[in-house]
Design a protein around this motif. Sequence first.
Motif, PDB file in Angstrom:
ATOM      1  N   GLY A 143     -10.761  58.849  49.981  1.00  0.00           N
ATOM      2  CA  GLY A 143     -10.028  57.765  50.623  1.00  0.00           C
ATOM      3  C   GLY A 143      -8.600  58.125  50.963  1.00  0.00           C
ATOM      4  N   ALA A 144      -7.845  57.099  51.320  1.00  0.00           N
ATOM      5  CA  ALA A 144      -6.448  57.257  51.706  1.00  0.00           C
ATOM      6  C   ALA A 144      -5.531  56.803  50.575  1.00  0.00           C
ATOM      7  N   ILE A 145      -4.315  57.331  50.562  1.00  0.00           N
ATOM      8  CA  ILE A 145      -3.273  56.890  49.646  1.00  0.00           C
ATOM      9  C   ILE A 145      -2.137  56.309  50.471  1.00  0.00           C
ATOM     10  N   LEU A 171       3.447  57.368  53.554  1.00  0.00           N
ATOM     11  CA  LEU A 171       4.630  56.853  52.869  1.00  0.00           C
ATOM     12  C   LEU A 171       5.291  55.855  53.801  1.00  0.00           C
ATOM     13  N   LYS A 172       5.319  54.593  53.398  1.00  0.00           N
ATOM     14  CA  LYS A 172       5.850  53.548  54.256  1.00  0.00           C
ATOM     15  C   LYS A 172       7.324  53.280  53.968  1.00  0.00           C
ATOM     16  N   THR A 201       1.296  60.792  57.296  1.00  0.00           N
ATOM     17  CA  THR A 201       2.252  59.934  57.979  1.00  0.00           C
ATOM     18  C   THR A 201       3.403  59.620  57.035  1.00  0.00           C
ATOM     19  N   LEU A 202       4.533  60.274  57.233  1.00  0.00           N
ATOM     20  CA  LEU A 202       5.735  59.962  56.464  1.00  0.00           C
ATOM     21  C   LEU A 202       6.565  59.012  57.316  1.00  0.00           C
ATOM     22  N   GLN A 203       6.214  57.742  57.184  1.00  0.00           N
ATOM     23  CA  GLN A 203       6.738  56.699  58.070  1.00  0.00           C
ATOM     24  C   GLN A 203       8.159  56.301  57.707  1.00  0.00           C
ATOM     25  N   GLY A 204       8.502  56.394  56.424  1.00  0.00           N
ATOM     26  CA  GLY A 204       9.838  55.989  55.991  1.00  0.00           C
ATOM     27  C   GLY A 204      10.018  56.223  54.516  1.00  0.00           C
TER      28      GLY A 204
END
Length: 325
Positions: A143-145, A171-172, A201-204
């Motif tokens: 799955g996803a983290i 990472l949100k 995805t290192l979103q923020g």
Amino acid sequence: HLSQQLASLFAVAAPGGKVVLVSKTGNIEIQSNDADTALVDVSAVAVAGGEAGHLGVSAAKGTAKIAENSIQGSADHSAQSASFALDVSKLDADKMAFSTLNAHLNAGGFKRAQDLRVRTGNVSIVAGETVTAHDYTLAADGGAITVEGTVDASGSEGCKINLYAGNGLNLKAGSKLDAHASGTGERGGKVELAAGAGALTLQGGEIDVSPGTSGEQGEVLLRASRRDNNPDVDGDDEVNVTSLATTINGAGSVVLEAVKIYDGVATLAASGSGATLGYSTINADNSDFMTGDGDNDTIDNATDIKTRLGKAGDATFHLRPGVEA
């Protein structure tokens, strides 16, 4: 009075023990009822210097449920507190969601190390939630983290945070992975993030691997799969990274490893392909990925990737090929 003096004089630090609970085909429950609650205690004896023990829970084909206040692993210092390991097929929200497990681990003082493996399903560290362990590993095999909260591995010595997802890692905004060191001369921490077959995805948010005063800077390793962005040109020319917008503090090196996965390999040899994978094939694929020109713009793939991710002028950022077979 003499007996009290002797007890104080001869008090010694004693380590906690090791408890491993295993179910090969079913679930594991540490239960509570109206009358009493089960207790698994691997704490150190309450004298300065004692190191707590280890609790392991393994139900690879099932799930686990741990009652509130049923596990203890405290010690005089958090770096000497107990370690905890979990291996389950899934985390069942009806039995024990991730947030519930984390609350029990925090309350029980399991702060030295946590190694959590969830074989199916997604795992989220939600906003406002804090995971605390000096050496922290979370794996979601299939799955996803997603991280919106905080993973705190900070201490006098820089420690480690490892997040391994099988199908995407995000990472949100508002998230924080904190592995900084506070001790003078201590090296900064290490953070490793792997997205498996999904997108990284290192979103923020923030990753902090800062060292203590005069210490060596920390390290960040990012792993994502290669992909073919241009089917008209042979070979992979991109990496499955959506964005690298997360602020990274204290890192002397940030490495993005673009991983090529070779399936069905039985043997490694000097040359070959298919079930016999040759080192020459690996080297050729790596060279084509780094120096090839998949979009025919006369600029090599590595430079195109760094530019797309906003890292072309970042001396601490490095792109390198990786291999799994």
